[in-house]
Design an enzyme around this catalytic site. Structure first.
Site, mmCIF file in Angstrom:
data_model
loop_
_atom_site.group_PDB
_atom_site.id
_atom_site.type_symbol
_atom_site.label_atom_id
_atom_site.label_comp_id
_atom_site.label_asym_id
_atom_site.label_seq_id
_atom_site.Cartn_x
_atom_site.Cartn_y
_atom_site.Cartn_z
ATOM 1 N N GLY A 1 5.767 3.540 4.941
ATOM 2 C CA GLY A 1 5.695 4.460 6.073
ATOM 3 C C GLY A 1 7.082 4.790 6.549
ATOM 4 N N GLY A 2 7.163 5.488 7.644
ATOM 5 C CA GLY A 2 8.453 5.903 8.170
ATOM 6 C C GLY A 2 9.321 4.731 8.583
ATOM 7 N N PRO B 1 7.482 -0.847 5.015
ATOM 8 C CG PRO B 1 7.717 -2.852 3.877
ATOM 9 C CD PRO B 1 8.406 -1.961 4.852
ATOM 10 C CB VAL B 2 1.768 -0.058 4.918
ATOM 11 C CG1 VAL B 2 0.397 -0.459 5.419
ATOM 12 C CG2 VAL B 2 2.456 0.821 5.939
ATOM 13 C CG LEU C 1 -1.985 -1.036 1.301
ATOM 14 C CD1 LEU C 1 -2.667 -0.998 2.646
ATOM 15 C CD2 LEU C 1 -2.996 -0.818 0.193
ATOM 16 N N GLY C 2 2.023 1.133 0.594
ATOM 17 C CA GLY C 2 2.868 2.315 0.669
ATOM 18 C C GLY C 2 4.020 2.059 1.596
ATOM 19 C CG ASP D 1 4.390 12.146 12.465
ATOM 20 O OD1 ASP D 1 4.474 13.265 11.928
ATOM 21 O OD2 ASP D 1 4.767 11.098 11.922
#
Ligand SMILES: *[C@@H]1O[C@H](CO)[C@@H](O)[C@H](O)[C@H]1NC(C)=O
Ligand SMILES: *[C@@H]1O[C@H](CO)[C@@H](O)[C@H](O)[C@H]1NC(C)=O
Ligand SMILES: *[C@@H]1O[C@H](CO)[C@@H](O)[C@H](O)[C@H]1NC(C)=O
Ligand SMILES: *[C@@H]1O[C@H](CO)[C@@H](O)[C@H](O)[C@H]1NC(C)=O
Ligand SMILES: *[C@@H]1O[C@H](CO)[C@@H](O)[C@H](O)[C@H]1NC(C)=O
Ligand SMILES: *[C@@H]1O[C@H](CO)[C@@H](O)[C@H](O)[C@H]1NC(C)=O
Length: 831
Positions: free
Chosen positions: A531-532, A535-536, A528-529, A647
């Site tokens: 993140g910091g 990966p997700v 999905l993307g 955040d």
């Protein structure tokens, strides 16, 4: 002798120069032109036509203004602009007239036509004349009739109504005369607002934003618009007039005394201002402004309710005989649903009419009007028609004549202090008879409730004291225990972890194989993307449930603490505006968090995208803002833990399939004790653009740092623009600075996302901007806390004036702002 000749030559040269530059004429004939720098002046020196450059604008426009305003050119001084939407980029513009009688504005440098008047017919030997009234007309050069125009600028009003101009419609040609605002104080382009007569039912004057009515002056009652009590027909200086006959319907005003100057300007922030020239100050002073208070917002109270400004802020009240349609909403000042008849109307001759004195009559768009019948006949007509809800005189002169009937809901009624009208509203006979007993029972109820309050208060005080005593005892006991067990508590996180596991951690421990098969072994197509911290993925469990998996990257040693942190914190939190953690997986050296899956991705996916943003209309956006606010309130105050998110940003707000917002990513969240209000860190982490100044500079964080981020988020939601990376041609400020400038210039409407349709209430969106600015104030102590913000977002109370925002000129951190977008960064190690 030679000297004398020189003198004579000089004299001729000088006079030649003055003649060509001032060209003090009021007429352009065939073959003549007005160049940029030259002016046309009306015969009595009142008006001037020429080229101007408003404020900071870079383009030039052709306009008409009062000569005494000279070079001051903005929306209050320039009365008419020819090329509103097409500024001329250089100073080669010139105006001339062609043989057909069309005025043509051209650029000499490119020979392009910028604007032309294009009359529908033509005539012989045309001339253009600037009249003393400020009207630029085209007529036949030999025509002796002073009112026979081929074309006139008064037929094409801009934002200003001068004496003698009309607001209305020519019923023969269909031509409409209406005011339209400038885009901003110094941009003459077509703006958001119009002020025009509406011809449905009984004609009314409306102020609209796009198609949406935001203010209604009302129908004409012979003396004034029903909602403008201060418009005095016997004014010694100005006469107001409304004409409605077979050929035209219009409103106009005229000056009786030529030494007075007055005009009406629809400005770029939705006000119709009457301005008067004051000689002593040499300025236009405001004489009156519409709309002028809360009750002027169109239909604020919904149907069959009346707005009473003396009761502010609780301004709305059902008409007598009516009751709120949604009592729950009404109580929290959500009035739009309005009121309904309390008793069923039998609809026979037993129905009665209740008289309401001194009101602004309801919206007449759907009304029926007859100016020739009496009030008694009017009542009879209304009584005989079941769908008739109210009646009133259509004209208040001569003690009242004519008849207005309403057939549906009654909208936009208010009480007026003076010059209101009488409105007769249909109610069941029982309502009229019962009024006194009703009042009695009301007062009796009040007595009862007063007694109740006393009881409640006494009970509260007593029980509060009880709780205090109990608390004291427990506190003393605990203190003993803590002193004894000091060593136990030193491993804070582990202890907590233990505690939550046994206590209330309803976390599922997922098996690594389950997760691997749910994600096709972490296939790229399921990613999905990023993140910091890694990966997700999207996954589908055997049962079909969709999940999101956050997999910490193995190589980043960073993240282990955050992982623990997130598990501990979020497992204990339950709120519909927080993303739900379903479980975790810590097999081998994998660390994964499993969340509910959010089909609509995150807020930034929508709000910063040109096409997707359009899907978020204002009602959705305000709903999202409200949801985030409630989620934060829960974190800050209402949950068992008090948590600072640290955040908050658009990409950390996920959206479920109904676009409900869910705050996510608690990797950086900090828990703090109930009595602790701020913390310090020497590792500043967060996302630029959302971090508050005291946090970035001093590493001090508190709930007020989250408030700051929330404020940024509000302004981003309203404008559809990112704070970080925002740029504007006029200045170097970021979005906060831009909003602050516009706010101070009273131009906050310009901040509103242009892709928003007109589904919003202007006052609501301005209020939102106001709240956003309060949240991003420089001083953390000035920012409201979350409970106040939630009240502000929902309420009607007045808001304090915002002070300067923090980081509004933020371009100081550029070296760190490089490539990485929206990934949580930890770059600064201050001191
Ligand atoms: C247009 O420019 C030319 C050349 O500079 C000049 O001779 C002429 O007078 C200009 N015409 C107008 C109407 O300004
Ligand atoms: C309508 O009123 C205008 C302005 O008073 C007037 O000039 C015009 O002749 C009137 N038309 C008719 C048909 O009465
Ligand atoms: C017009 O107004 C001026 C100043 O307000 C006053 O001196 C003058 O008498 C007025 N004239 C008329 C005709 O009312
Ligand atoms: C408006 O509110 C004031 C103050 O509460 C009250 O005195 C007045 O009677 C109200 N007017 C109407 C028409 O209800
Ligand atoms: C009107 O209708 C009500 C309820 O149906 C009835 O009680 C009443 O007698 C009727 N009155 C007349 C005048 O018909
Ligand atoms: C009542 O008035 C409405 C609106 O003018 C009209 O359509 C309807 O026919 C009328 N009903 C009766 C019974 O007169």
């Amino acid at each position: 002798m030679a000297g004398f000749t020189m003198l004579i030559i000089c004299f001729f040269l000088l006079s030649y120069i003055t003649i060509t530059t001032t060209l003090s004429l009021d007429t352009i004939t065939l073959g003549q032109s007005i160049k940029d720098g030259e002016k046309l002046v009306s015969s009595g020196n009142v008006f001037e036509l020429g080229f101007f450059r408003p404020g900071k604008s870079s383009g030039r426009y052709l306009g008409i203004w009062y000569k005494k305003d000279g070079e001051k050119s903005d929306e209050t001084t320039v009365a008419w602009v020819a090329n509103r939407n097409k500024p001329i980029s250089d100073s080669s513009g010139f105006l001339s007239i062609n043989a057909q009688g069309s005025l043509v504005l051209k650029m000499n440098s490119t020979n392009n036509i910028v604007w032309s008047s294009n009359p529908s017919t033509s005539l012989q030997n045309p001339v253009a004349v600037l009249l003393e009234s400020g009207n630029l007309v085209v007529k036949g050069g030999n025509d002796k009739n002073p009112d026979n125009f081929l074309w006139q600028s008064f037929d094409y009003p801009g934002n200003t109504l001068l004496p003698g101009m009309k607001l209305g419609k020519n019923l023969v040609t269909g031509k409409k005369w209406f005011l339209s605002s400038w885009k901003s104080i110094d941009d003459p382009a077509l703006g958001y607002f119009t002020y025009q007569v509406d011809y449905r039912g009984s004609p009314q004057l409306f102020l609209r934003m796009g198609p949406k009515i935001i203010y209604r002056a009302g129908s004409w009652n012979g003396l004034r618009w029903t909602g403008t009590p201060l418009l005095e027909p016997k004014n010694p200086v100005i006469t107001y007039n409304f004409v409605s006959n077979e050929t035209e319907v219009f409103y106009t005003f005229n000056i009786r005394n030529r030494s007075v100057q007055s005009k009406l300007v629809l400005n770029s922030f939705a006000e119709a201002r009457r301005l008067k020239w004051i000689d002593s100050t040499q300025t236009w002073e405001r004489f009156s402004t519409l709309p002028y208070d809360l009750c002027e917002d169109y239909d604020r109270c919904g149907s069959s309710a009346s707005c009473n400004i003396s009761k502010s802020p609780d301004v709305c009240e059902c008409l007598e005989g009516f009751t709120p349609k949604s009592p729950g909403e009404w109580k929290i000042q959500e009035w739009t649903e309005g009121c309904v008849q309390r008793a069923q109307l039998p609809c026979n001759h037993s129905d009665r009419f209740r008289k309401h004195k001194e009101v602004k009559l309801p919206d007449t768009s759907l009304s029926w009007v007859d100016n020739d019948i009496s009030l008694a006949e009017c009542e009879k007509l209304c009584l005989n028609n079941c769908s008739c809800t109210a009646y009133a005189n259509s004209d208040v002169r001569e003690g009242g004549t004519g008849c207005l009937l309403w057939f549906r809901d009654l909208h936009d009624i208010r009480n007026l202090p003076v010059n209101g009208q009488d409105l007769y509203v249909r109610v069941a006979a029982s309502e009229l008879d019962n009024i006194d007993p009703m009042r009695q029972s009301n007062t009796r109820r009040r007595h009862i409730s007063e007694k109740k309050w006393v009881i409640i208060i006494v009970t509260c005080v007593v029980s509060a004291m009880g709780v205090l005593v109990l608390g004291w005892i427990i506190f003393m006991c605990k203190r003993k225990l803590r002193i004894q067990g000091k060593t136990h508590n030193s491993h804070d996180i582990n202890d907590n972890n233990e505690e939550s596991k046994t206590d209330d951690m309803e976390l599922l421990i997922f098996d690594l194989n389950t997760i691997a098969s749910a994600t096709d072994n972490f296939a790229d197509k399921n990613k999905l993307g990023e993140g910091g911290f890694g990966p997700v993925y999207k996954g589908t469990l055997m049962e079909g449930q969709e999940i999101a998996i956050k997999r910490l990257s193995k190589c980043s040693g960073q993240g282990v603490d955050e992982f623990k942190n997130e598990v501990i914190l979020i497992a204990k939190l339950q709120h519909r505006n927080l993303v739900k953690l379903l479980g975790c997986c810590t097999q081998r050296d994998e660390r994964m968090l499993i969340y509910e899956y959010m089909p609509n991705k995150s807020l930034d996916y929508f709000i910063f995208d040109k096409t997707r943003r359009e899907l978020l209309d204002w009602s959705k956006r305000i709903q999202i803002i409200g949801g985030i606010a409630r989620g934060l309130l829960y974190l800050h105050q209402d949950s068992r833990l008090r948590i600072i998110h640290r955040d908050l940003k658009a990409s950390n707000v996920l959206l479920d399939n109904e676009m409900n917002p869910k705050i996510s990513d608690f990797g950086l969240a900090k828990r703090f004790r109930g009595d602790q209000t701020k913390g310090e860190t020497n590792r500043v982490v967060g996302t630029y653009g959302y971090m508050s100044p005291e946090y970035v500079i001093d590493g001090v964080f508190s709930v007020k740092s989250d408030i700051f981020s929330f404020g940024v988020l509000i302004l981003e939601m309203v404008s559809g623009k990112r704070n970080r990376g925002f740029c504007h041609t006029d200045h170097n400020h970021n979005l906060l600075g831009h909003a602050w400038r516009l706010w101070n210039d009273k131009r906050a409407v310009e901040l509103i996302d242009q892709l928003l349709d007109y589904s919003y209430t202007l006052s609501e969106i301005l209020r939102c901007i106001h709240i956003g600015l309060l949240c991003v104030q420089q001083g953390p102590e000035d920012r409201p806390n979350m409970s106040t913000v939630v009240l502000m977002l929902g309420g009607e109370g007045s808001l304090p004036k915002p002070r300067q925002p923090g980081f509004f000129a933020e371009r100081i951190l550029t070296e760190h702002e490089i490539t990485i977008n929206d990934i949580t960064l930890s770059l600064l190690e201050p001191r």
